[in-house]
Design a protein around this motif. Structure first.
Motif, short mmCIF file in Angstrom:
data_model
loop_
_atom_site.label_atom_id
_atom_site.label_comp_id
_atom_site.label_asym_id
_atom_site.label_seq_id
_atom_site.Cartn_x
_atom_site.Cartn_y
_atom_site.Cartn_z
N GLY A 16 0.66 -0.96 -0.10
CA GLY A 16 -0.12 0.04 -0.09
C GLY A 16 0.94 1.16 0.10
N SER A 17 2.08 1.29 0.75
CA SER A 17 3.02 2.57 0.93
C SER A 17 3.38 2.54 -0.64
CB SER A 17 3.86 2.22 2.02
OG SER A 17 3.36 2.10 3.10
N ALA A 18 3.86 1.47 -1.03
CA ALA A 18 4.48 1.61 -2.54
C ALA A 18 3.51 2.15 -3.69
CB ALA A 18 4.71 0.10 -3.16
N LEU A 19 2.44 1.77 -3.44
CA LEU A 19 1.35 2.62 -4.27
C LEU A 19 1.19 4.12 -4.03
CD1 LEU A 19 -1.47 -0.27 -4.49
CD2 LEU A 19 0.32 0.33 -6.13
N LEU A 20 1.07 4.40 -2.85
CA LEU A 20 0.88 5.67 -2.71
C LEU A 20 2.14 6.72 -2.77
CD1 LEU A 20 -1.20 5.83 0.63
CD2 LEU A 20 -1.92 5.83 -1.54
N VAL A 21 3.25 6.10 -2.27
CA VAL A 21 4.60 6.92 -2.65
C VAL A 21 4.83 7.00 -4.19
CG1 VAL A 21 7.03 6.75 -2.29
CG2 VAL A 21 5.65 5.96 -0.58
N TRP A 22 4.61 5.95 -4.82
CA TRP A 22 4.80 6.22 -6.31
C TRP A 22 3.88 7.31 -6.99
CZ3 TRP A 22 1.69 6.37 -10.77
CH2 TRP A 22 2.34 6.10 -11.87
N THR A 39 11.68 5.02 -7.42
CA THR A 39 12.35 4.14 -7.11
C THR A 39 12.28 3.51 -5.68
OG1 THR A 39 14.24 5.04 -8.33
CG2 THR A 39 14.86 3.46 -6.62
N THR A 40 11.83 4.27 -4.61
CA THR A 40 11.66 3.82 -3.39
C THR A 40 10.21 3.12 -3.33
OG1 THR A 40 12.46 5.81 -2.34
CG2 THR A 40 11.06 4.68 -1.01
N ALA A 41 9.22 3.52 -4.05
CA ALA A 41 8.09 2.59 -4.39
C ALA A 41 8.39 1.28 -4.79
CB ALA A 41 7.10 3.31 -5.13
N GLY A 42 9.24 1.19 -5.68
CA GLY A 42 9.64 -0.05 -6.26
C GLY A 42 10.12 -0.67 -5.53
N LEU A 47 0.54 -3.43 -12.71
CA LEU A 47 -0.99 -3.10 -13.19
C LEU A 47 -1.46 -1.76 -12.84
CD1 LEU A 47 -2.63 -6.37 -12.98
CD2 LEU A 47 -1.65 -5.42 -15.12
N SER A 48 -1.35 -1.30 -11.67
CA SER A 48 -1.87 -0.13 -11.09
C SER A 48 -1.00 0.93 -11.52
CB SER A 48 -1.82 0.05 -9.55
OG SER A 48 -2.46 -1.25 -8.93
N THR A 49 0.50 1.14 -11.54
CA THR A 49 1.15 2.30 -11.96
C THR A 49 1.02 2.33 -13.35
OG1 THR A 49 3.07 0.89 -12.10
CG2 THR A 49 2.37 2.09 -10.04
N ALA A 50 1.28 1.17 -14.29
CA ALA A 50 1.41 1.32 -15.76
C ALA A 50 0.02 1.70 -16.25
CB ALA A 50 2.06 -0.06 -16.27
N GLY A 51 -1.04 0.96 -15.52
CA GLY A 51 -2.41 1.46 -16.07
C GLY A 51 -2.85 3.00 -15.89
N PHE A 52 -2.25 3.24 -14.82
CA PHE A 52 -2.56 4.82 -14.51
C PHE A 52 -1.83 5.87 -15.64
CE2 PHE A 52 -1.25 9.05 -12.61
CZ PHE A 52 -2.65 9.51 -12.51
N LEU A 53 -0.49 5.33 -16.00
CA LEU A 53 -0.03 6.22 -16.98
C LEU A 53 -0.56 5.94 -18.26
CD1 LEU A 53 3.92 5.35 -16.03
CD2 LEU A 53 2.72 7.39 -15.56
N LEU A 54 -0.97 5.06 -18.73
CA LEU A 54 -1.87 4.44 -19.94
C LEU A 54 -2.95 5.42 -19.89
CD1 LEU A 54 -1.24 0.88 -20.46
CD2 LEU A 54 -0.34 2.67 -21.93
N LEU A 84 -4.92 -2.59 -0.10
CA LEU A 84 -5.80 -1.61 -0.99
C LEU A 84 -6.51 -0.68 0.12
CD1 LEU A 84 -6.89 -4.00 -3.60
CD2 LEU A 84 -4.71 -2.51 -3.52
N TYR A 85 -6.57 -1.13 1.28
CA TYR A 85 -7.18 0.05 2.49
C TYR A 85 -6.27 1.31 2.53
CZ TYR A 85 -10.25 -3.83 4.16
OH TYR A 85 -11.19 -4.64 4.25
N LEU A 86 -5.19 1.39 2.12
CA LEU A 86 -4.39 2.47 2.10
C LEU A 86 -4.92 3.61 0.96
CD1 LEU A 86 -2.03 0.30 3.50
CD2 LEU A 86 -0.72 2.30 3.17
N PRO A 87 -5.11 3.17 -0.07
CA PRO A 87 -5.61 3.86 -1.24
C PRO A 87 -6.93 4.14 -0.93
CG PRO A 87 -4.56 2.29 -2.44
CD PRO A 87 -4.26 1.59 -0.89
N ALA A 88 -7.72 3.33 -0.12
CA ALA A 88 -9.18 3.48 0.03
C ALA A 88 -9.29 4.51 1.28
CB ALA A 88 -9.79 2.18 0.32
N ALA A 89 -8.19 4.48 2.10
CA ALA A 89 -8.16 5.37 3.22
C ALA A 89 -8.10 6.79 2.58
CB ALA A 89 -7.11 5.26 4.13
#
Length: 628
Positions: free
Chosen positions: A172-178, A192-195, A215-222, A348-353
């Motif tokens: 969850g932190s990786a997704l938010l930090v990215w 890099t930290t997120a990865g 899927l989340s990060t590449a999908g968002f860029l697309l 996914l509760y971190l993005p939901a929060a």
């Protein structure tokens, strides 16, 4: 133009960081910010650590702790093992952390097993607070951190020594930090930290983390028309940082154990859950279960029915799009797998929060300086606060009842086992009053101060109330075999030589102070290191409840009025101890460990021993009972 500059193609990410009121522009806010930060930190620490040792070690916790202890005993930090056998279920990051804490404390106990999870709660709540405060606002920061800590699923399993809390914190932190790394070219280190955090998540639970992350990060860029950044230096660096910790462990592990074991530890559990049985029931029940697991905060999704709120939220369009994409990727991947459990969604509760925090920030920004609304309050926000008031009243009534019921002779056996201490009752009542007062002030005068402290009051009531109210009640219902197992070790002539015939549950081995070597079930009596051994079995309340398996050779005998069923061994023996291992004393059937002693008897005397009784097969119900 540099690939990281804010061009028209990059406006989606650039606009995700709107201009929000900054703390410190007046003396009131300057005084408010440190007080709010301190109050938030105290709340997080209380909810994360309070009551950590209330419940006995349950579920998969003994296995996590025992694998860590065996790594320490063997001096092999590369290969996780159980009873000397390869343990190909989870990568070892959590086991390493437990082992380090166990060595530091000098004991592998409940603190060693659960402290990594508690620290993960603090880390995840801090990430939610930081990201929401930076990109939404100060009120949203407090709400996001509190929402993650006190959502139903997170509150109930987040403190346990399972992999879920640690996995959720890393992924969850990786997704938010990215998301924070897309604003400026000099913020590429955040990608890099997120990865790297995603790589640590993979070392905690498996390859779900890289799949969700990519899927989340590449999908968002697309979606945001920035597909060219997927092949850019920053994004490739994040993928490399993710692969680094995975490779640093996987390559030497593969060289040591082989390809089959490596494949099993990364893909084994995923393949086991790819089934179709029960698909329709899971398909319809999983969304309801997901919303229920996020209660009470999932009620804030109702705020999206308000047109004014949706119009206000457009300035956070990119952030909201990314958060929804993260939640959707994880939800859909589990929605189509009948064997998936709702706790798998915890990362996914971190993005939901952050999504839950948006209505609170909206209320903060749409009220005037006196705290009066310039627009009607979102329905979901009002429903949430009213529900918390009702829950506070009900919680107070329940706490008082469970406290005073001990003083009445009419109390039933059920309530005798469900009683709250006076101190816990007082704490719950005080927290409930604070919730009612704070939320009522917020409904009448929605200043940022009132909103923030309402969120803190709700967090303390849900979190601390759970730790001092619910956990003690659970403890009264649960059973721990710790004392029986440790007393057994003190009674044996050579406790360090105890071996098991076949595997025995980790719930026994974790509490046993010595390594329990596993021998084949067909081991002869001559090859035993000691006449005393142990074997796994089941305990039933009656013969009618015995679960018979085709072709299984078993022995039945009676022990203290209960029927014990265990595998047939190749020699004669007599039982010395039967130790239940279930979560509750009344569980039926109950997993048990039978401690037996090999004996030498003549052929004509064998019918009196359980080990020498006739084979128990599906078509043969007769068996000899022996009451020690």
């Amino acid at each position: 133009m540099d690939e990281h500059s804010v061009s028209p193609a990059n406006t989606e990410i650039a606009e995700a960081k709107p201009t929000v009121p900054q703390p410190g522009r007046d003396s009131g806010k300057e005084r408010f910010a440190p007080v709010l930060s301190l109050a938030f930190a105290i709340t997080v620490l209380l909810v994360s650590f309070l009551g950590i040792n209330t419940l006995p070690i349950i579920g998969e916790e003994p296995r996590r702790g025992q694998v860590a202890r065996e790594m320490y005993w063997a001096g092999d930090w590369l290969v996780p093992r159980e009873q000397g056998q390869l343990y190909c279920t989870r990568p070892p990051l959590q086991n390493w952390l437990i082992a380090v804490i166990g060595v530091w404390r000098g004991e592998f106990d409940v603190w060693a097993v659960r402290l990594p999870s508690a620290l993960a709660l603090v880390f995840a709540a801090g990430i939610c607070w930081t990201i929401a405060q930076q990109h939404i606002g100060p009120v949203a920061g407090v709400v996001a951190g509190i929402a993650y800590l006190t959502a139903g699923q997170s509150l109930t399993i987040g403190q346990l020594g399972e992999t879920d809390s640690l996995f959720a914190a890393f992924l969850g932190s990786a997704l938010l930090v990215w998301f924070c790394g897309g604003f400026r070219s000099n913020y590429g280190w955040r990608w890099t930290t997120a990865g790297f955090l995603a790589g640590l998540a993979a070392l905690t639970k498996g390859l779900q983390a890289p799949v969700y992350f990519i899927l989340s990060t590449a999908g968002f860029l697309l979606i945001s028309r920035q597909g060219n950044r997927i092949v850019g230096k920053q994004y490739l660096a994040s993928i490399g940082a993710m692969a680094l910790p995975i490779a640093l462990w996987s390559i030497p592990y593969c060289l040591t154990t082989g390809l089959q074991a490596t494949r099993e530890i990364w893909l084994g559990q995923v393949e086991e859950r790819l089934a179709t049985r029960g698909f329709l029931a899971h398909f319809f029940s999983f969304p309801v279960e997901t919303m229920g697991a996020m209660l009470p905060w999932s009620l804030l999704f109702l705020a999206w029915t308000d047109k004014r709120f949706r119009r206000w939220a457009t300035k956070y369009r990119s952030l909201i799009t990314y958060l929804i994409l993260c939640v959707t990727v994880g939800f859909v991947s589990l929605w189509v797998i009948p064997e998936a459990k709702n706790r798998y969604l915890l990362p996914l509760y971190l993005p939901a929060a952050l999504l839950f925090s948006l209505p609170w920030q909206y209320v903060s920004e749409t009220s005037d300086k006196a705290g009066n609304f310039s627009a009607p309050q979102p329905r979901g926000f009002v429903i949430f606060l009213r529900l918390m008031q009702a829950l506070a009243v009900l919680g107070t009534a329940a706490a008082i009842f469970l406290c005073v019921v001990r003083f009445f002779s009419v109390s039933t056996d059920v309530f005798k086992g469900l009683q709250l201490p006076v101190l816990s009752t007082v704490i719950i009542c005080v927290l409930a009053v604070s919730v009612v007062v704070a939320t009522q002030l917020t409904l009448k005068n929605a200043t940022p101060h009132n909103l923030a402290f309402s969120a803190l009051a709700v967090g303390l009531f849900l979190g601390v109330g759970h730790r001092v109210g619910i956990l003690p009640l659970q403890r009264q219902l649960l059973w721990s075999p710790r004392e029986q197992i440790q007393s057994l070790a003190g009674e044996l002539r050579a406790p360090e030589k105890l071996a098991s015939l076949g595997p025995v549950p980790a719930a026994f081995r974790f509490h046993y102070p010595y390594f329990v070597r596993q021998l084949p079930r067909g081991t002869s009596v001559e090859t035993l290191l000691d006449p005393v051994f142990c074997v796994a079995g089941s305990m039933y309340s009656s013969r009618a409840r015995v679960e018979q398996k085709s072709g299984q050779q078993v022995v039945q005998f009676s022990w203290n009025g209960r029927l014990i069923v265990c595998p047939r061994l190749s020699f004669c023996w007599t039982p010395r101890r039967v130790i239940p291992l279930g979560r509750t004393p009344g569980r039926d059937p109950q997993p048990v460990v039978i401690v037996g002693e090999a004996i030498t008897v003549e052929r004509e005397d064998t019918t009196s021993n359980p080990a020498c009784a006739p084979l128990f097969k599906p078509d043969q119900h007769a068996a000899h009972d022996t009451v020690p």
